[in-house]
Each structure stands twice: as C-alpha cells, then as structure tokens.
Design a protein around this motif. Sequence first.
Motif, PDB file in Angstrom:
ATOM      1  N   PHE A   1       0.951  -1.167  -0.131  1.00 41.36           N
ATOM      2  CA  PHE A   1      -0.042   0.010   0.011  1.00 41.36           C
ATOM      3  C   PHE A   1       0.749   1.423  -0.142  1.00 41.36           C
ATOM      4  CE2 PHE A   1      -2.317  -3.468   1.929  1.00 41.36           C
ATOM      5  CZ  PHE A   1      -3.337  -3.631   1.346  1.00 41.36           C
ATOM      6  N   ASP A   2       0.535   2.081  -1.022  1.00 47.58           N
ATOM      7  CA  ASP A   2       1.516   3.265  -1.219  1.00 47.58           C
ATOM      8  C   ASP A   2       0.780   4.661  -0.735  1.00 47.58           C
ATOM      9  OD1 ASP A   2      -0.668   3.891  -2.883  1.00 47.58           O
ATOM     10  OD2 ASP A   2       0.596   3.954  -4.711  1.00 47.58           O
ATOM     11  N   ALA A   3       1.409   5.557  -0.685  1.00 45.10           N
ATOM     12  CA  ALA A   3       1.069   7.040  -0.212  1.00 45.10           C
ATOM     13  C   ALA A   3      -0.376   7.344  -0.683  1.00 45.10           C
ATOM     14  CB  ALA A   3       1.898   8.099  -0.682  1.00 45.10           C
TER      15      ALA A   3
ATOM     16  N   PHE B   1      -3.119   5.810   1.275  1.00 42.42           N
ATOM     17  CA  PHE B   1      -3.274   6.269   2.701  1.00 42.42           C
ATOM     18  C   PHE B   1      -4.017   7.523   2.554  1.00 42.42           C
ATOM     19  CE2 PHE B   1      -0.264   2.957   3.567  1.00 42.42           C
ATOM     20  CZ  PHE B   1      -0.690   2.751   4.857  1.00 42.42           C
ATOM     21  N   ARG B   2      -3.794   8.213   1.363  1.00 45.31           N
ATOM     22  CA  ARG B   2      -4.517   9.577   1.068  1.00 45.31           C
ATOM     23  C   ARG B   2      -6.238   9.242   0.863  1.00 45.31           C
ATOM     24  NH1 ARG B   2      -0.732  11.014  -2.655  1.00 45.31           N
ATOM     25  NH2 ARG B   2      -2.276  11.231  -4.097  1.00 45.31           N
TER      26      ARG B   2
ATOM     27  N   THR C   1       5.251   9.320   0.887  1.00 39.56           N
ATOM     28  CA  THR C   1       5.256   7.880   1.593  1.00 39.56           C
ATOM     29  C   THR C   1       4.173   7.658   2.248  1.00 39.56           C
ATOM     30  OG1 THR C   1       6.684   8.469   3.532  1.00 39.56           O
ATOM     31  CG2 THR C   1       7.792   7.985   1.562  1.00 39.56           C
ATOM     32  N   PRO C   2       3.649   6.533   2.756  1.00 45.88           N
ATOM     33  CA  PRO C   2       2.804   6.217   3.730  1.00 45.88           C
ATOM     34  C   PRO C   2       2.758   6.976   5.239  1.00 45.88           C
ATOM     35  CG  PRO C   2       3.052   4.522   2.778  1.00 45.88           C
ATOM     36  CD  PRO C   2       4.183   5.398   2.165  1.00 45.88           C
TER      37      PRO C   2
ATOM     38  N   GLY D   1       2.527   6.804  11.745  1.00 48.65           N
ATOM     39  CA  GLY D   1       3.298   7.180  10.523  1.00 48.65           C
ATOM     40  C   GLY D   1       4.802   7.345  10.756  1.00 48.65           C
TER      41      GLY D   1
ATOM     42  N   SER E   1       6.215   1.817   0.353  1.00 47.20           N
ATOM     43  CA  SER E   1       4.937   1.212   0.137  1.00 47.20           C
ATOM     44  C   SER E   1       4.933   0.337   1.436  1.00 47.20           C
ATOM     45  CB  SER E   1       4.549   0.588  -1.069  1.00 47.20           C
ATOM     46  OG  SER E   1       5.545  -0.667  -1.368  1.00 47.20           O
TER      47      SER E   1
ATOM     48  N   LEU F   1       1.480  -2.130   8.673  1.00 49.94           N
ATOM     49  CA  LEU F   1       0.607  -1.114   9.127  1.00 49.94           C
ATOM     50  C   LEU F   1       0.031  -1.746  10.581  1.00 49.94           C
ATOM     51  CD1 LEU F   1      -1.152   1.330   8.954  1.00 49.94           C
ATOM     52  CD2 LEU F   1      -2.907   0.064   7.496  1.00 49.94           C
TER      53      LEU F   1
END
Length: 201
Positions: A4-6, A9-10, A61-62, A93, A101, A107
Amino acid sequence: MNEFDAAFFRRWLAAARAAVDREADHLTELDSAIGDADHGANLKRGFAAVTEVLDKEPPATPGAVLTTAGRQLISTVGGASGPLYGTLLRHTGKALGEAASVTRQDLATALAAGVAAVGQLGGAQVGDKTMLDALVPAAEALGDSFAAARDAAEAGALATVPLRARKGRASYLGERSVGHQDPGATSSALLIAALAEVAAG
C-alpha cells in the motif's frame, strides 16, 4: 502480499473525512450525553483540514501522509480529540518510517505503536470507556485482515455502552456514564471502517 502506497493512505483519510462528515451529528449526539457535545464538529473540522493539506502537497510515503495528517489534527482540532487522534496518526506514521509502500502487517505493527502512544498520552487502557476500546482490538485484528479490524473496532465501540467511564470528561459523570456509547470509540471505529472500505476497493 499487497503493498500500500501513499495514494492508498490519502484515499483512507479522504474516506475517513467522508465518514466523519456523514456521522458528525451522531457523534455530537453521543458526546452531548457524556462529554462537551463538540466531538462531531471538532473531527469534521480536523479531517477537512487534513484532506486539504494532503491534496495541496501530497506526501510521497505512507509514513509522511500519516505524520502530516497527525500534525494537522493537533493544530486544528480543539478538545481532547485533536491531540489524541493526532498522536495516533503521527506515531503510526513514524513507525512506518520512510518506506514507499507498506504491507498490511507493517501497518498493523505501526498502528499498534500509534495506539500505545494514545494510551500513554491519555493514561487510559481497554475498559476505561475511551477510543482505546475500539483501537486496541482493531490493531490486533489487523494482522488477520482489514475486515477483521473493522469488525473488532465496531464491536469494541458497542462494548463501551455498559462501561463506566474512567478517563476523560465522561469520567466526571460516574455511574451516569453507564448506558452511553463512547463517542471517541465510535469515531475510531469509523476511521477503521474507512480503512477497510478503501482496502476493499
């Protein structure tokens, strides 16, 4: 294993904003029973500010997405929820570090660190009728799946109804806090549900 990339997360925080917007009146209603009646309005303002800052200059970045979001919540949200949610996202974070990622397992580990930081800040633990009643089981269940984390958070929020509050404003009410669902646990469950929704695509 999915990464999972930035951008993911957005999308999560945008979905969280939508959920908070949708449920703001309900959160305030819960808060009017045992708090300051401002939880919904405060979070609505906070998550609106978060999505604005993330849209303006999207972090790469995440980890940076979450630390930026956390800082924004701390600076824009009054009451206890700004510092608590801000701490949750900032520490999660930070724990994700600089990776471009991350996996769900990454996470889960990072979220557990964020949740622990919230517990330290508020001096609370599971059973005190706070957001931790939703967040602790969610972080544990995230190791299994996003859906398991959502279900655990929702069950944790519901489980606050019969509890007597031992932390925060609600604790001043003593026995009168029994029979009300905790607003912080409820909004935490919304945050985790938004994560599961985005992960499901």
